[in-house]
Structure formats: structure tokens, C-alpha cells
Design a protein around this motif. Structure first.
Motif, PDB file in Angstrom:
ATOM      1  N   PHE A  28       4.010  15.885   4.866  1.00  0.00           N
ATOM      2  CA  PHE A  28       2.951  14.879   4.930  1.00  0.00           C
ATOM      3  C   PHE A  28       3.273  13.774   5.937  1.00  0.00           C
ATOM      4  O   PHE A  28       2.366  13.164   6.486  1.00  0.00           O
ATOM      5  N   ASP A  59       0.381   5.263   1.426  1.00  0.00           N
ATOM      6  CA  ASP A  59      -0.477   6.114   2.251  1.00  0.00           C
ATOM      7  C   ASP A  59      -1.016   7.289   1.450  1.00  0.00           C
ATOM      8  O   ASP A  59      -2.133   7.743   1.685  1.00  0.00           O
ATOM      9  N   LEU A  60      -0.195   7.777   0.540  1.00  0.00           N
ATOM     10  CA  LEU A  60      -0.634   8.852  -0.344  1.00  0.00           C
ATOM     11  C   LEU A  60       0.251   8.906  -1.563  1.00  0.00           C
ATOM     12  O   LEU A  60       1.338   8.339  -1.588  1.00  0.00           O
ATOM     13  N   LYS A  75      -2.809   8.620 -11.131  1.00  0.00           N
ATOM     14  CA  LYS A  75      -4.200   8.170 -11.028  1.00  0.00           C
ATOM     15  C   LYS A  75      -4.344   6.690 -11.362  1.00  0.00           C
ATOM     16  O   LYS A  75      -5.170   5.989 -10.776  1.00  0.00           O
ATOM     17  N   GLU A  96       0.822  -1.211   0.000  1.00  0.00           N
ATOM     18  CA  GLU A  96       0.000   0.000   0.000  1.00  0.00           C
ATOM     19  C   GLU A  96       0.855   1.259   0.000  1.00  0.00           C
ATOM     20  O   GLU A  96       2.012   1.242   0.394  1.00  0.00           O
ATOM     21  N   ILE A 130      -2.411  14.069  -4.728  1.00  0.00           N
ATOM     22  CA  ILE A 130      -1.954  15.433  -4.440  1.00  0.00           C
ATOM     23  C   ILE A 130      -1.036  15.866  -5.572  1.00  0.00           C
ATOM     24  O   ILE A 130      -0.120  15.125  -5.949  1.00  0.00           O
ATOM     25  N   ALA A 136      -3.210   4.964  -8.213  1.00  0.00           N
ATOM     26  CA  ALA A 136      -4.271   5.079  -7.203  1.00  0.00           C
ATOM     27  C   ALA A 136      -5.405   4.106  -7.488  1.00  0.00           C
ATOM     28  O   ALA A 136      -5.933   3.462  -6.571  1.00  0.00           O
ATOM     29  N   ILE A 188      -6.859   3.361  -3.882  1.00  0.00           N
ATOM     30  CA  ILE A 188      -6.661   4.470  -2.945  1.00  0.00           C
ATOM     31  C   ILE A 188      -7.791   5.462  -3.149  1.00  0.00           C
ATOM     32  O   ILE A 188      -7.998   5.963  -4.253  1.00  0.00           O
ATOM     33  N   LYS A 189      -8.500   5.732  -2.088  1.00  0.00           N
ATOM     34  CA  LYS A 189      -9.655   6.631  -2.165  1.00  0.00           C
ATOM     35  C   LYS A 189      -9.259   8.102  -2.051  1.00  0.00           C
ATOM     36  O   LYS A 189      -9.953   8.977  -2.553  1.00  0.00           O
ATOM     37  N   LYS A 190      -8.132   8.365  -1.376  1.00  0.00           N
ATOM     38  CA  LYS A 190      -7.673   9.748  -1.222  1.00  0.00           C
ATOM     39  C   LYS A 190      -7.312  10.331  -2.585  1.00  0.00           C
ATOM     40  O   LYS A 190      -6.783   9.632  -3.452  1.00  0.00           O
ATOM     41  N   GLU A 191      -7.576  11.605  -2.743  1.00  0.00           N
ATOM     42  CA  GLU A 191      -7.235  12.301  -3.982  1.00  0.00           C
ATOM     43  C   GLU A 191      -5.713  12.350  -4.162  1.00  0.00           C
ATOM     44  O   GLU A 191      -4.975  12.507  -3.185  1.00  0.00           O
TER      45      GLU A 191
END
Length: 161
Positions: A97, A48-49, A63, A46, A76, A66, A71-74
Motif C-alpha cells: 500500500f 491514509d488508510l 470502523k 490522520e 481494508i 475510521a 475516513i471515507k475510504k473503506e
């Protein structure tokens, strides 16, 4: 903290009427990035961002990653990761972050320069083909010369020609 430096996938050639930052991934580039990201899940369960250059080809790559990782977070985006980015900006972003596993999508030769500065005080040459991922780990914060290059995986490892 671990950062994963990722070069965007194959993109359209430079041509009249298309600015560099407007270049998109080719269809083949999209397919290769999907395959690459699916393979990465075997060794990187995974992120985290994801932080990306705002250039279209990098953002498309981010994208895709993601999506493959669910990954549901947008994603960045930060203009400091565009072509010509400085390692000090990358360090600042990663430390702000402060996540355990951060994917950063960018460009060449910036990624080679970042890797060299992060893992060596003397300089190192690292070749990032399109679709390459590298893991650099740090004890606590990201700092120049304090990273350990744990792996660098070029795309030809998992993509048949």
C-alpha cells in the motif's frame, strides 16, 4: 512511512456457541475505542488508510477509528492479520500500500511480536493492552529491525476508570 499498530478494544468473553473470530466489542469496548481514537487525533492528525484483521472485534475497532477520523475510504481487511499473523505478512501489506500513515488493527500476542521484530534484531517485549496504539516509523519501506518505536500509548492514559 509510519505504521500504527493498534490492538482491538474490549471484546466479549470466549463462550460456547461463539467462535473466536465472531466475538464482538462490548459496549464499554466501543466507548473506550471512541475515546481513544478521539485522543489519538491530538498526536496523529490522520491515517491514509486502515487495514484490519477480519475478526469482528478488530473490524469494529477499525470502523470506529475510521468514523472518528472521518475516513471515507473503506477499511481494508486481510485474513493474514487474524490471530497468529506473521510479521512478514504485515510487512508485505504495508509495503504494497506504500502510504505514509497506515493504521493496522490486530491482536495479541501478534502485535507484541510484530513490534519486537520491526524495531529490534535481538527481541523486545512490548505489552499491548486492549486499545493500545504504537507508532513505528521507517525510512522508505517497512523492514525487519529497521523501525523506530516513536510512541506506545496504553489506554489508561486517556480513559478514566
Amino acid at each position: 512511512m509510519n505504521i500504527y499498530l493498534i490492538r482491538h478494544g474490549d471484546a466479549e468473553n470466549i463462550s460456547k456457541g461463539i467462535k473466536d473470530y465472531e466475538r464482538k466489542l462490548t459496549h464499554e469496548g466501543e466507548l473506550r475505542m471512541k475515546k481513544a481514537a478521539a485522543f489519538w487525533k491530538n498526536i496523529v492528525p490522520e491515517f491514509d488508510l486502515i487495514i484490519s484483521s477480519p475478526y469482528i472485534r478488530a473490524l469494529q475497532t477499525a470502523k470506529i477509528i475510521a468514523s472518528v477520523y472521518s475516513i471515507k475510504k473503506e477499511v481494508i481487511t486481510d485474513k493474514r492479520l487474524g490471530c497468529g499473523s506473521g510479521t512478514e505478512d504485515l510487512i508485505e501489506l504495508a509495503n504494497v500500500f506504500a502510504a505514509a500513515d497506515i493504521a493496522i488493527v490486530g491482536h495479541q500476542p501478534d502485535l507484541s511480536n510484530h513490534t519486537s521484530i520491526l524495531i529490534s534484531g535481538n527481541g523486545a517485549y512490548v505489552d499491548y493492552k486492549k486499545g493500545t496504539i504504537a507508532k513505528i516509523s521507517f525510512h522508505n519501506k517497512v523492514k525487519e529491525g529497521k523501525g523506530v518505536l516513536e510512541f506506545l500509548i496504553p489506554p489508561n492514559i486517556f480513559i478514566s476508570k
